[in-house]
Design an enzyme around this catalytic site. Structure first.
Site, PDB file in Angstrom:
ATOM      1  N   ALA A 121      -0.088  -9.610 -24.637  1.00 24.85           N
ATOM      2  CA  ALA A 121      -0.732  -9.952 -23.363  1.00 24.85           C
ATOM      3  C   ALA A 121       0.169  -9.590 -22.192  1.00 24.85           C
ATOM      4  N   GLY A 128      -2.124  -3.878 -13.726  1.00 24.46           N
ATOM      5  CA  GLY A 128      -1.926  -3.376 -15.088  1.00 24.46           C
ATOM      6  C   GLY A 128      -0.819  -2.351 -15.089  1.00 24.46           C
ATOM      7  N   GLY A 162      -6.417  -7.132 -26.071  1.00 19.08           N
ATOM      8  CA  GLY A 162      -7.370  -7.082 -27.179  1.00 19.08           C
ATOM      9  C   GLY A 162      -7.205  -8.277 -28.106  1.00 19.08           C
ATOM     10  N   LYS A 256      14.507  -0.533 -19.636  1.00 18.07           N
ATOM     11  CA  LYS A 256      13.097  -0.469 -20.039  1.00 18.07           C
ATOM     12  C   LYS A 256      12.907  -0.699 -21.539  1.00 18.07           C
ATOM     13  N   ASN A 258      12.289  -3.262 -23.088  1.00 20.00           N
ATOM     14  CA  ASN A 258      11.178  -4.172 -23.388  1.00 20.00           C
ATOM     15  C   ASN A 258       9.828  -3.467 -23.371  1.00 20.00           C
ATOM     16  N   GLU A 405      -2.680   1.601 -22.398  1.00 18.73           N
ATOM     17  CA  GLU A 405      -1.314   2.061 -22.677  1.00 18.73           C
ATOM     18  C   GLU A 405      -0.791   2.980 -21.575  1.00 18.73           C
TER      19      GLU A 405
HETATM   20  C1  LIG Z   1      -0.289   3.990 -38.629  1.00 17.77           C
HETATM   21  C2  LIG Z   1      -0.322   3.027 -37.472  1.00 17.77           C
HETATM   22  C3  LIG Z   1      -1.463   3.375 -36.608  1.00 17.77           C
HETATM   23  C4  LIG Z   1      -1.321   2.784 -35.184  1.00 17.77           C
HETATM   24  C5  LIG Z   1      -2.470   3.282 -34.454  1.00 17.77           C
HETATM   25  C6  LIG Z   1      -2.308   3.226 -32.968  1.00 17.77           C
HETATM   26  C7  LIG Z   1      -3.292   3.551 -32.215  1.00 17.77           C
HETATM   27  C8  LIG Z   1      -4.539   3.798 -32.860  1.00 17.77           C
HETATM   28  C9  LIG Z   1      -5.320   4.805 -32.180  1.00 17.77           C
HETATM   29  C10 LIG Z   1      -6.563   4.575 -31.874  1.00 17.77           C
HETATM   30  C11 LIG Z   1      -7.069   3.191 -31.980  1.00 17.77           C
HETATM   31  C12 LIG Z   1      -8.266   2.985 -31.190  1.00 17.77           C
HETATM   32  C13 LIG Z   1      -8.318   2.063 -30.279  1.00 17.77           C
HETATM   33  C14 LIG Z   1      -7.124   1.254 -29.877  1.00 17.77           C
HETATM   34  C15 LIG Z   1      -7.561   0.234 -28.951  1.00 17.77           C
HETATM   35  C16 LIG Z   1      -6.851  -0.524 -28.153  1.00 17.77           C
HETATM   36  C17 LIG Z   1      -5.621  -0.138 -27.553  1.00 17.77           C
HETATM   37  C18 LIG Z   1      -4.425  -0.765 -28.060  1.00 17.77           C
HETATM   38  C19 LIG Z   1      -3.499  -1.126 -27.237  1.00 17.77           C
HETATM   39  C20 LIG Z   1      -3.607  -1.091 -25.766  1.00 17.77           C
HETATM   40  C21 LIG Z   1      -2.611  -2.059 -25.254  1.00 17.77           C
HETATM   41  C22 LIG Z   1      -2.232  -1.930 -23.804  1.00 17.77           C
HETATM   42  O1  LIG Z   1      -2.830  -1.280 -23.010  1.00 17.77           O
HETATM   43  S1  LIG Z   1      -0.858  -2.827 -23.416  1.00 17.77           S
HETATM   44  C23 LIG Z   1      -0.609  -2.581 -21.725  1.00 17.77           C
HETATM   45  C24 LIG Z   1      -0.117  -1.215 -21.441  1.00 17.77           C
HETATM   46  N1  LIG Z   1       0.326  -1.114 -20.086  1.00 17.77           N
HETATM   47  C25 LIG Z   1       0.907  -0.060 -19.631  1.00 17.77           C
HETATM   48  O2  LIG Z   1       1.070   0.928 -20.320  1.00 17.77           O
HETATM   49  C26 LIG Z   1       1.423  -0.165 -18.239  1.00 17.77           C
HETATM   50  C27 LIG Z   1       1.834   1.155 -17.691  1.00 17.77           C
HETATM   51  N2  LIG Z   1       2.949   0.988 -16.797  1.00 17.77           N
HETATM   52  C28 LIG Z   1       4.204   1.227 -17.199  1.00 17.77           C
HETATM   53  O3  LIG Z   1       4.481   1.564 -18.346  1.00 17.77           O
HETATM   54  C29 LIG Z   1       5.240   1.016 -16.145  1.00 17.77           C
HETATM   55  O4  LIG Z   1       4.901   0.161 -15.170  1.00 17.77           O
HETATM   56  C30 LIG Z   1       5.656   2.315 -15.510  1.00 17.77           C
HETATM   57  C31 LIG Z   1       6.346   3.147 -16.580  1.00 17.77           C
HETATM   58  C32 LIG Z   1       4.483   3.086 -14.937  1.00 17.77           C
HETATM   59  C33 LIG Z   1       6.619   2.027 -14.363  1.00 17.77           C
HETATM   60  O5  LIG Z   1       7.509   1.044 -14.748  1.00 17.77           O
HETATM   61  P1  LIG Z   1       8.613   0.470 -13.777  1.00 17.77           P
HETATM   62  O6  LIG Z   1       9.283  -0.634 -14.492  1.00 17.77           O
HETATM   63  O7  LIG Z   1       8.048   0.142 -12.439  1.00 17.77           O
HETATM   64  O8  LIG Z   1       9.587   1.649 -13.691  1.00 17.77           O
HETATM   65  P2  LIG Z   1       9.861   2.778 -12.631  1.00 17.77           P
HETATM   66  O9  LIG Z   1      10.593   2.170 -11.502  1.00 17.77           O
HETATM   67  O10 LIG Z   1       8.635   3.542 -12.281  1.00 17.77           O
HETATM   68  O11 LIG Z   1      10.811   3.691 -13.468  1.00 17.77           O
HETATM   69  C34 LIG Z   1      12.169   3.372 -13.652  1.00 17.77           C
HETATM   70  C35 LIG Z   1      12.751   4.290 -14.693  1.00 17.77           C
HETATM   71  O12 LIG Z   1      12.394   3.791 -15.989  1.00 17.77           O
HETATM   72  C36 LIG Z   1      11.846   4.851 -16.769  1.00 17.77           C
HETATM   73  N3  LIG Z   1      10.954   4.294 -17.762  1.00 17.77           N
HETATM   74  C37 LIG Z   1       9.768   3.684 -17.583  1.00 17.77           C
HETATM   75  N4  LIG Z   1       9.253   3.323 -18.763  1.00 17.77           N
HETATM   76  C38 LIG Z   1      10.125   3.717 -19.716  1.00 17.77           C
HETATM   77  C39 LIG Z   1      10.125   3.624 -21.138  1.00 17.77           C
HETATM   78  N5  LIG Z   1       9.102   3.073 -21.818  1.00 17.77           N
HETATM   79  N6  LIG Z   1      11.176   4.130 -21.809  1.00 17.77           N
HETATM   80  C40 LIG Z   1      12.209   4.723 -21.139  1.00 17.77           C
HETATM   81  N7  LIG Z   1      12.247   4.844 -19.780  1.00 17.77           N
HETATM   82  C41 LIG Z   1      11.228   4.348 -19.077  1.00 17.77           C
HETATM   83  C42 LIG Z   1      11.164   5.700 -15.756  1.00 17.77           C
HETATM   84  O13 LIG Z   1      10.865   6.970 -16.253  1.00 17.77           O
HETATM   85  C43 LIG Z   1      12.187   5.704 -14.652  1.00 17.77           C
HETATM   86  O14 LIG Z   1      13.216   6.600 -14.988  1.00 17.77           O
HETATM   87  P3  LIG Z   1      13.996   7.370 -13.852  1.00 17.77           P
HETATM   88  O15 LIG Z   1      14.366   6.402 -12.809  1.00 17.77           O
HETATM   89  O16 LIG Z   1      15.147   7.954 -14.585  1.00 17.77           O
HETATM   90  O17 LIG Z   1      13.061   8.420 -13.352  1.00 17.77           O
HETATM   91  C1  LIG Z   2      -9.832  -0.736 -24.124  1.00 16.68           C
HETATM   92  C2  LIG Z   2      -8.656  -1.344 -23.422  1.00 16.68           C
HETATM   93  C3  LIG Z   2      -7.766  -2.097 -24.159  1.00 16.68           C
HETATM   94  C4  LIG Z   2      -6.677  -2.694 -23.528  1.00 16.68           C
HETATM   95  N1  LIG Z   2      -5.837  -3.477 -24.251  1.00 16.68           N
HETATM   96  C5  LIG Z   2      -4.814  -4.106 -23.625  1.00 16.68           C
HETATM   97  C6  LIG Z   2      -3.958  -4.980 -24.354  1.00 16.68           C
HETATM   98  O1  LIG Z   2      -4.117  -5.180 -25.558  1.00 16.68           O
HETATM   99  N2  LIG Z   2      -2.973  -5.611 -23.697  1.00 16.68           N
HETATM  100  C7  LIG Z   2      -2.756  -5.429 -22.379  1.00 16.68           C
HETATM  101  O2  LIG Z   2      -1.828  -6.046 -21.836  1.00 16.68           O
HETATM  102  N3  LIG Z   2      -3.536  -4.602 -21.658  1.00 16.68           N
HETATM  103  C8  LIG Z   2      -4.558  -3.937 -22.249  1.00 16.68           C
HETATM  104  N4  LIG Z   2      -5.374  -3.099 -21.527  1.00 16.68           N
HETATM  105  C9  LIG Z   2      -5.110  -2.888 -20.103  1.00 16.68           C
HETATM  106  C10 LIG Z   2      -4.571  -1.493 -19.796  1.00 16.68           C
HETATM  107  O3  LIG Z   2      -3.298  -1.314 -20.316  1.00 16.68           O
HETATM  108  C11 LIG Z   2      -4.596  -1.258 -18.297  1.00 16.68           C
HETATM  109  O4  LIG Z   2      -5.941  -1.303 -17.874  1.00 16.68           O
HETATM  110  C12 LIG Z   2      -3.955   0.066 -17.947  1.00 16.68           C
HETATM  111  O5  LIG Z   2      -2.561   0.010 -18.132  1.00 16.68           O
HETATM  112  C13 LIG Z   2      -4.284   0.544 -16.534  1.00 16.68           C
HETATM  113  O6  LIG Z   2      -3.918  -0.390 -15.596  1.00 16.68           O
HETATM  114  P1  LIG Z   2      -4.927  -0.919 -14.460  1.00 16.68           P
HETATM  115  O7  LIG Z   2      -6.143  -1.387 -15.134  1.00 16.68           O
HETATM  116  O8  LIG Z   2      -4.148  -1.833 -13.622  1.00 16.68           O
HETATM  117  O9  LIG Z   2      -5.301   0.370 -13.621  1.00 16.68           O
HETATM  118  P2  LIG Z   2      -4.881   0.673 -12.124  1.00 16.68           P
HETATM  119  O10 LIG Z   2      -3.409   0.870 -12.093  1.00 16.68           O
HETATM  120  O11 LIG Z   2      -5.455  -0.305 -11.193  1.00 16.68           O
HETATM  121  O12 LIG Z   2      -5.581   2.086 -11.950  1.00 16.68           O
HETATM  122  C14 LIG Z   2      -6.633   2.363 -11.019  1.00 16.68           C
HETATM  123  C15 LIG Z   2      -6.387   3.747 -10.393  1.00 16.68           C
HETATM  124  O13 LIG Z   2      -5.206   3.705  -9.610  1.00 16.68           O
HETATM  125  C16 LIG Z   2      -4.365   4.791  -9.930  1.00 16.68           C
HETATM  126  N5  LIG Z   2      -2.953   4.389  -9.757  1.00 16.68           N
HETATM  127  C17 LIG Z   2      -2.395   3.176 -10.024  1.00 16.68           C
HETATM  128  N6  LIG Z   2      -1.081   3.200  -9.797  1.00 16.68           N
HETATM  129  C18 LIG Z   2      -0.775   4.436  -9.385  1.00 16.68           C
HETATM  130  C19 LIG Z   2       0.442   5.088  -9.006  1.00 16.68           C
HETATM  131  N7  LIG Z   2       1.587   4.441  -9.013  1.00 16.68           N
HETATM  132  N8  LIG Z   2       0.377   6.379  -8.641  1.00 16.68           N
HETATM  133  C20 LIG Z   2      -0.799   7.041  -8.651  1.00 16.68           C
HETATM  134  N9  LIG Z   2      -1.978   6.477  -9.010  1.00 16.68           N
HETATM  135  C21 LIG Z   2      -1.964   5.201  -9.358  1.00 16.68           C
HETATM  136  C22 LIG Z   2      -4.692   5.124 -11.376  1.00 16.68           C
HETATM  137  O14 LIG Z   2      -4.345   6.461 -11.683  1.00 16.68           O
HETATM  138  C23 LIG Z   2      -6.193   4.857 -11.411  1.00 16.68           C
HETATM  139  O15 LIG Z   2      -6.859   6.024 -10.993  1.00 16.68           O
HETATM  140  C24 LIG Z   2      -6.467  -2.497 -22.135  1.00 16.68           C
HETATM  141  C25 LIG Z   2      -7.378  -1.715 -21.401  1.00 16.68           C
HETATM  142  C26 LIG Z   2      -8.458  -1.145 -22.027  1.00 16.68           C
HETATM  143  C27 LIG Z   2      -9.421  -0.335 -21.222  1.00 16.68           C
END
Ligand SMILES: CCCCC/C=C\C/C=C\C/C=C\C/C=C\C/C=C\CCC(=O)SCCNC(=O)CCNC(=O)[C@H](O)C(C)(C)COP(=O)(O)OP(=O)(O)OC[C@H]1O[C@@H](n2cnc3c(N)ncnc32)[C@H](O)[C@@H]1OP(=O)(O)O
Ligand SMILES: Cc1cc2nc3c(=O)[nH]c(=O)nc-3n(C[C@H](O)[C@H](O)[C@H](O)COP(=O)(O)OP(=O)(O)OC[C@H]3O[C@@H](n4cnc5c(N)ncnc54)[C@H](O)[C@@H]3O)c2cc1C
Length: 642
Positions: A121, A128, A162, A256, A258, A405
């Site tokens: 979560a 997000g 999820g 990062k 975590n 993701e």
């Molecule tokens: C056999 C096993 C099978 C497994 C199968 C798997 C998948 C199955 C496939 C299909 C299944 C079908 C359906 C699946 C359905 C559901 C989906 C499942 C899960 C979904 C779950 C989620 O969505 S969880 C929530 C996910 N949320 C996000 O991803 C949020 C995105 N945002 C970010 O990651 C971060 O905020 C950020 C990276 C955009 C920015 O982070 P921030 O802390 O603000 O950092 P910055 O200041 O921008 O950057 C600083 C610096 O850090 C570097 N960095 C960032 N992240 C990382 C990292 N992870 N690792 C290393 N470094 C990192 C970044 O590049 C910057 O670097 P520099 O300063 O050097 O440029």
């Molecule tokens: C099917 C599904 C399953 C999910 N499962 C999980 C889960 O298990 N756990 C969990 O924690 N979350 C989960 N999520 C949430 C998901 O990870 C977020 O929705 C996703 O990371 C996008 O974030 P947001 O919704 O805040 O989009 P937003 O960031 O609000 O995006 C809206 C728009 O703004 C733009 N935008 C935002 N920030 C920037 C930026 N910095 N620069 C340029 N453009 C930007 C985007 O490109 C996009 O066009 C799930 C979502 C879905 C749809």
């Protein structure tokens, strides 16, 4: 071919054995087609099968093998999800990567035995993407040595995770950790949400389902609020970060670290996307080899629609992409496992490379998978629009990957940061410091492509052309960015002004990686017949992809108009070459009918009989006159007749 797709002869054989066992176990089959069920019925059906699986899994698969688990999941539970989808995909990986040995000993065995169900979560109603602005807080109470989780306002509600809504009783919750009024940023905590006996939410927890979605509706994506909810200090996941009883914070070796559960999914979802793309194409290509419509030669009978060049052009490049994604995905998983092992022993030096690679791949692969599935649906004409094809469900699930993701644009921008840093190294004469994935940025390229001039050059000239356009776009976007800053623009403003160009660079770099992964794989193949079939597919891939990005190579004259004609001709040549193998190239993925869940795409090819039988089984056809007619339409018509 199945061995190439699944990684080895053994894996392909195991998949067949697993499918055969499941075929003999009717209790694991859908009791009726999923499109005829309500959401509640689907959830019930999925839970029923899940519990049987928990009992019988050991008879069907090796439960410690993730690939076998994934196959079992796809066959029995399917892609619409299940009540424990996130348990396997994120909860266990998060605990494995972020909990200390002691914490793992406490929670992992229980999670693996399925005594508890967990999720991840992180996302909130208000945020997000921008994790730094999540609002849920975990404030350390020194007196009781507890963290107090709190949701300060509505936008701080966890929203989307999820299986959070109804199924999970635990979650890894990401919250801003505050100790002695200092905010240490987002950290993961193990949190019990529901009573283990009654499954009722614990006091201080507000929890529920967020409602139906575009697809993936068996999963209860949920909301969660905390009202000053207390957990022990030791529930902070402490493999990399620690908080002592007196509130002393011990920082992790990488800021990062975590985020590793997200990187895990980004790495693994690539092959998941390839499977969904190949499934949709399997359905559409089988159907296209049965469906006859129109004539090419008016003196001949109607042709199978797969004979039309437009149909081939619609489907075959995506077949090549499905293979390319599968191969690139397999490489990425290997790299991920390597980096994870290194991280566990304290070496975090590869994390940035892996993050950049998975960010780009996740974005390009999900987008192109969505495109390919939608084209597959349209390629089935009217029947593609029917749920009997099941393609719309595949599309709905796959396209979610563009958002979850990490939203695709945002992830491309993450890769762009890495590319811009690499460009800076090139510009300052430090190309020797470039990592292997970007080493080509430091290599001087020829003035023009030799694509049509060196016969039998394998794919070298193509790779060089992809490298050229990727390098040029990266340096161009970086120049634009540095130029704006030199003119006095603030870094963030300059970045935003260049972000479309930066994302173009990220896409080109990623497409180069995908091409290279495909070439690497084909070069490794020993079996001459398999190599030949995949070489044809690779020819189609490189030519089609190059045509798609040709404007970048035309801009500076690297490719000429006549070379473009050559590339186009190659596309048409290979469409024709692939035609005889098209159905086999998809049948080689060996999806069973149970797994595909498509009436249109069944192996037997009895499309029309199957469709008619399916339509007759629709609940609407149980009676000839519906109550909506007796209650409303009939009286309306009668009234109008008076
Ligand atoms: C056999 C096993 C099978 C497994 C199968 C798997 C998948 C199955 C496939 C299909 C299944 C079908 C359906 C699946 C359905 C559901 C989906 C499942 C899960 C979904 C779950 C989620 O969505 S969880 C929530 C996910 N949320 C996000 O991803 C949020 C995105 N945002 C970010 O990651 C971060 O905020 C950020 C990276 C955009 C920015 O982070 P921030 O802390 O603000 O950092 P910055 O200041 O921008 O950057 C600083 C610096 O850090 C570097 N960095 C960032 N992240 C990382 C990292 N992870 N690792 C290393 N470094 C990192 C970044 O590049 C910057 O670097 P520099 O300063 O050097 O440029
Ligand atoms: C099917 C599904 C399953 C999910 N499962 C999980 C889960 O298990 N756990 C969990 O924690 N979350 C989960 N999520 C949430 C998901 O990870 C977020 O929705 C996703 O990371 C996008 O974030 P947001 O919704 O805040 O989009 P937003 O960031 O609000 O995006 C809206 C728009 O703004 C733009 N935008 C935002 N920030 C920037 C930026 N910095 N620069 C340029 N453009 C930007 C985007 O490109 C996009 O066009 C799930 C979502 C879905 C749809």
């Amino acid at each position: 071919m199945a061995a190439q797709i699944w990684g080895s002869e053994k894996r392909a054989r195991r998949r067949r054995e697993i499918s055969a066992k499941i075929a003999q176990m009717p209790e694991l089959h859908d009791s009726k087609p999923l499109p005829f069920m309500t959401r509640e019925e689907k959830i019930m059906e999925s839970a029923r099968k899940l519990t049987i699986l928990t009992e019988k899994m050991g008879q069907i698969i090796d439960p410690t093998d993730p690939a076998e688990l994934y196959h079992l999941n796809n066959e029995v539970l399917g892609l619409e999800g299940n009540p424990m989808a996130l348990h396997g995909v994120m909860f266990i990986p998060a605990l494995s990567a972020q909990a200390s040995d002691e914490q793992q000993a406490k929670w992992l065995p229980r999670a693996l035995r399925r005594e508890i169900i967990g999720t991840y979560a992180q996302t909130e109603l208000g945020h997000g993407t921008n994790l730094q602005n999540l609002e849920t807080t975990a404030t350390y109470d020194l007196a009781t040595q507890e963290f107090v989780l709190h949701t300060p306002q509505i936008t701080a509600l966890k929203w989307w995770p999820g299986n959070l809504g109804k199924s999970s009783n635990y979650a890894v919750v990401v919250a801003h950790m505050i100790i002695k009024a200092k905010n240490y940023g987002p950290h993961p905590f193990m949190v019990q949400l529901r009573d283990e006996k009654t499954h009722e939410p614990l006091p201080g927890i507000t929890i529920g389902d967020i409602g139906p979605k575009m697809a993936y509706n068996i999963v209860d994506n949920g909301f969660l609020g905390f009202n000053k909810y207390r957990i022990p200090r030791t529930n902070l996941l402490m493999r990399h970060t620690k908080v002592e009883a007196d509130g002393t914070y011990i920082k992790p070796p990488h800021a990062k670290i975590n985020y590793s559960a997200m990187v895990h999914v980004r790495a693994y979802m690539l092959t998941g996307q390839a499977i969904m793309l190949a499934s949709a194409l399997n359905i559409a290509t089988r159907y296209s080899s049965v469906r006859r419509q129109g004539q090419i030669d008016k003196s001949q009978p109607e042709v199978k629609v797969l004979e039309y060049q437009t149909q081939q052009h619609r489907l075959f490049p995506s077949i090549a992409r499905a293979y390319a994604f599968q191969f690139a995905g397999a490489e990425t998983v290997k790299l991920y496992e390597h980096v994870l092992k290194e991280m566990k022993s304290g070496n975090v030096s590869l994390m940035a490379d892996l993050h950049a690679l998975t960010s780009g791949l996740k974005s390009v692969v999900t987008y192109q998978t969505g495109e390919g599935i939608e084209q597959a649906r349209m390629a089935c004409g009217g029947h593609g629009y029917s749920m009997a094809s099941y393609i719309s469900e595949i599309y709905g699930v796959a396209i979610g990957g563009c958002t979850y993701e990490g939203e695709n644009m945002v992830m491309l921008l993450q890769l762009a940061r890495y590319l811009v840093k690499s460009a800076a190294l090139v510009k300052s004469g430090q190309s020797s410091k470039l990592g292997p994935l970007v080493a080509y940025l430091g290599v001087k390229s020829e003035p023009t492509s030799l694509i049509d001039r060196i016969p039998n050059s394998g794919f070298t000239e193509y790779v060089k052309t992809f490298q050229h356009v990727s390098k040029r776009q990266t340096l161009k976007a970086a120049d634009m960015f540095f130029g704006l800053m030199e003119k006095g623009e603030k870094r963030e403003i300059a970045w935003n002004k260049c972000s479309v160009e930066l994302n173009r660079a990220s896409r080109l770099h990623t497409r180069l990686f995908i091409v290279e992964a495909f070439v690497r794989r084909v070069n490794e193949i020993a079996d001459i017949r398999i190599k030949e079939a995949l070489t044809d597919l690779l020819h189609l891939h490189v030519n089609y992809e190059l045509l798609d990005i040709a404007s970048y190579a035309l801009e500076d004259g690297f490719l000429s108009a006549s070379q473009l004609d050559y590339i186009r001709d190659q596309v048409y040549l290979y469409l024709g070459k692939i035609r005889p193998n098209a159905v086999s190239l998809l049948d080689s993925w060996e999806f069973s009918d149970i797994e595909l869940r498509s009436v249109l795409g069944r192996r037997d090819g009895n499309v029309y009989e199957n469709l008619f039988k399916w339509a007759k089984s629709s609940p609407l056809n149980k009676t000839d006159v519906l109550s909506s007619v007796t209650q409303y339409l009939k009286p309306m018509m009668e009234k109008a007749r008076l």
